[in-house]
Design a protein around this motif. Structure first.
Motif, PDB file in Angstrom:
ATOM      1  N   ASP A  61       0.795  -0.966   0.051  1.00 55.38           N
ATOM      2  CA  ASP A  61       0.104  -0.043   0.085  1.00 55.38           C
ATOM      3  C   ASP A  61       1.164   1.151  -0.089  1.00 55.38           C
ATOM      4  O   ASP A  61       1.804   1.377   0.852  1.00 55.38           O
ATOM      5  N   GLN A  62       0.675   2.014  -0.969  1.00 53.70           N
ATOM      6  CA  GLN A  62       1.343   3.538  -0.787  1.00 53.70           C
ATOM      7  C   GLN A  62       1.057   3.984   0.374  1.00 53.70           C
ATOM      8  O   GLN A  62       0.226   4.011   1.098  1.00 53.70           O
ATOM      9  N   ARG A  63       2.293   5.014   0.931  1.00 47.91           N
ATOM     10  CA  ARG A  63       2.065   5.729   2.024  1.00 47.91           C
ATOM     11  C   ARG A  63       0.828   6.518   2.276  1.00 47.91           C
ATOM     12  O   ARG A  63       0.266   7.145   1.445  1.00 47.91           O
ATOM     13  N   GLY A  64       0.284   6.448   3.417  1.00 50.44           N
ATOM     14  CA  GLY A  64      -0.722   7.178   3.898  1.00 50.44           C
ATOM     15  C   GLY A  64      -2.279   6.504   3.309  1.00 50.44           C
ATOM     16  O   GLY A  64      -3.406   7.155   3.344  1.00 50.44           O
ATOM     17  N   ILE A  65      -2.265   5.435   2.620  1.00 54.94           N
ATOM     18  CA  ILE A  65      -3.252   4.769   1.856  1.00 54.94           C
ATOM     19  C   ILE A  65      -3.430   3.331   2.438  1.00 54.94           C
ATOM     20  O   ILE A  65      -2.508   2.533   2.831  1.00 54.94           O
ATOM     21  N   GLY A  66      -4.784   2.767   2.516  1.00 54.53           N
ATOM     22  CA  GLY A  66      -4.968   1.495   2.970  1.00 54.53           C
ATOM     23  C   GLY A  66      -4.156   1.185   4.341  1.00 54.53           C
ATOM     24  O   GLY A  66      -4.385   2.114   5.509  1.00 54.53           O
ATOM     25  N   GLY A  67      -3.435   0.299   4.448  1.00 56.26           N
ATOM     26  CA  GLY A  67      -2.835  -0.016   5.729  1.00 56.26           C
ATOM     27  C   GLY A  67      -1.466   0.483   5.981  1.00 56.26           C
ATOM     28  O   GLY A  67      -0.710   0.250   6.863  1.00 56.26           O
ATOM     29  N   SER A  68      -1.026   1.620   5.327  1.00 51.54           N
ATOM     30  CA  SER A  68       0.329   2.340   5.372  1.00 51.54           C
ATOM     31  C   SER A  68       0.126   3.659   6.049  1.00 51.54           C
ATOM     32  O   SER A  68      -0.822   4.279   5.795  1.00 51.54           O
ATOM     33  N   SER A  69       0.980   3.882   6.769  1.00 55.51           N
ATOM     34  CA  SER A  69       0.906   5.348   7.553  1.00 55.51           C
ATOM     35  C   SER A  69       1.625   6.268   6.605  1.00 55.51           C
ATOM     36  O   SER A  69       2.317   5.852   5.801  1.00 55.51           O
ATOM     37  N   ARG A  70       1.406   7.707   7.010  1.00 59.02           N
ATOM     38  CA  ARG A  70       1.901   8.566   6.133  1.00 59.02           C
ATOM     39  C   ARG A  70       3.449   9.021   6.218  1.00 59.02           C
ATOM     40  O   ARG A  70       3.805   9.213   5.362  1.00 59.02           O
ATOM     41  N   GLY A  71       3.868   9.017   7.444  1.00 55.79           N
ATOM     42  CA  GLY A  71       5.378   9.414   7.469  1.00 55.79           C
ATOM     43  C   GLY A  71       5.252  10.786   7.863  1.00 55.79           C
ATOM     44  O   GLY A  71       4.500  11.353   7.620  1.00 55.79           O
ATOM     45  N   GLU A  72       6.661  11.463   7.843  1.00 53.41           N
ATOM     46  CA  GLU A  72       6.763  12.726   8.170  1.00 53.41           C
ATOM     47  C   GLU A  72       7.245  13.739   6.993  1.00 53.41           C
ATOM     48  O   GLU A  72       7.178  15.068   6.974  1.00 53.41           O
ATOM     49  N   ALA A  73       8.102  12.907   6.006  1.00 59.36           N
ATOM     50  CA  ALA A  73       8.714  13.918   4.957  1.00 59.36           C
ATOM     51  C   ALA A  73       7.655  14.566   3.842  1.00 59.36           C
ATOM     52  O   ALA A  73       6.651  13.605   3.641  1.00 59.36           O
ATOM     53  N   PRO A  74       7.809  15.296   3.250  1.00 56.59           N
ATOM     54  CA  PRO A  74       7.024  15.822   2.103  1.00 56.59           C
ATOM     55  C   PRO A  74       7.067  14.553   1.205  1.00 56.59           C
ATOM     56  O   PRO A  74       8.007  13.787   0.813  1.00 56.59           O
ATOM     57  N   CYS A  75       5.733  14.256   0.543  1.00 62.00           N
ATOM     58  CA  CYS A  75       5.678  13.237  -0.179  1.00 62.00           C
ATOM     59  C   CYS A  75       5.849  13.643  -1.776  1.00 62.00           C
ATOM     60  O   CYS A  75       5.038  14.492  -2.370  1.00 62.00           O
ATOM     61  N   ASP A  76       7.049  13.069  -2.434  1.00 60.92           N
ATOM     62  CA  ASP A  76       7.439  13.322  -3.688  1.00 60.92           C
ATOM     63  C   ASP A  76       7.653  11.919  -4.570  1.00 60.92           C
ATOM     64  O   ASP A  76       7.820  10.920  -3.718  1.00 60.92           O
ATOM     65  N   ILE A  77       8.264  12.104  -5.832  1.00 56.69           N
ATOM     66  CA  ILE A  77       8.135  11.031  -6.467  1.00 56.69           C
ATOM     67  C   ILE A  77       9.489  10.305  -5.924  1.00 56.69           C
ATOM     68  O   ILE A  77       9.504   8.681  -6.129  1.00 56.69           O
ATOM     69  N   GLU A  78      10.607  10.994  -5.599  1.00 54.86           N
ATOM     70  CA  GLU A  78      11.640  10.271  -5.046  1.00 54.86           C
ATOM     71  C   GLU A  78      11.378   9.747  -3.712  1.00 54.86           C
ATOM     72  O   GLU A  78      12.029   8.789  -3.454  1.00 54.86           O
ATOM     73  N   ARG A  79      10.667  10.153  -2.962  1.00 59.90           N
ATOM     74  CA  ARG A  79      10.303   9.500  -1.550  1.00 59.90           C
ATOM     75  C   ARG A  79       9.579   8.237  -2.088  1.00 59.90           C
ATOM     76  O   ARG A  79       9.848   7.088  -1.115  1.00 59.90           O
ATOM     77  N   LEU A  80       8.583   8.366  -3.050  1.00 62.21           N
ATOM     78  CA  LEU A  80       7.858   7.097  -3.426  1.00 62.21           C
ATOM     79  C   LEU A  80       8.866   5.873  -3.841  1.00 62.21           C
ATOM     80  O   LEU A  80       8.855   4.751  -3.460  1.00 62.21           O
TER      81      LEU A  80
END
Length: 129
Positions: A61-80
């Motif tokens: 599951d992508q971060r912040g979706i489904g069973g995954s939490s969001r985390g603290e860093a800004p979400c960008d393509i490199e983070r993904l």
């Protein structure tokens, strides 16, 4: 490499505190399936069952979706893209093929940024079957 058809549920921790909900199933060469932005591992459920006959499927599951939490860093393509590496690390894998959904996410960065880890595209492997 797993040799079972059961779906194994596991978690991957990222460097910014996100916890990614992951699954592995099948047997063979490892293949990371990456859903589109805001996607869940469920996107791949039907095809994972089929591909699992020839590949060890890893999906999450992508971060912040489904069973995954969001985390603290800004979400960008490199983070993904780094999330995908964290998933492979949590799965204990040092190499895998990669396939992403039509909704492009960080998956397109994997083979380019880390050719030592990402070995082939799913299209290349399926052509070998």
């Amino acid at each position: 490499m797993t040799t079972t058809s059961e779906i194994i549920d596991f978690r991957a921790e990222t460097d910014d505190g996100a916890t990614l909900h992951c699954f592995r199933e099948g047997h063979g060469q490892p293949l990371l399936l990456v859903s589109g932005l805001s996607g869940t591992a469920g996107f791949w459920t039907n095809i994972a069952a089929t591909l699992g006959r020839s590949f060890e499927i890893i999906r999450f599951d992508q971060r912040g979706i489904g069973g995954s939490s969001r985390g603290e860093a800004p979400c960008d393509i490199e983070r993904l893209a780094r999330d995908g590496l964290a998933v492979l690390d949590a799965a204990g894998l040092d190499r895998a093929g990669c396939r992403r959904s039509i909704m492009e996410t960080g998956g397109h960065l994997f083979p380019v940024s880390r050719p030592d880890i990402f070995t082939a595209s799913v299209a290349e492997w399926i052509g070998e079957l």
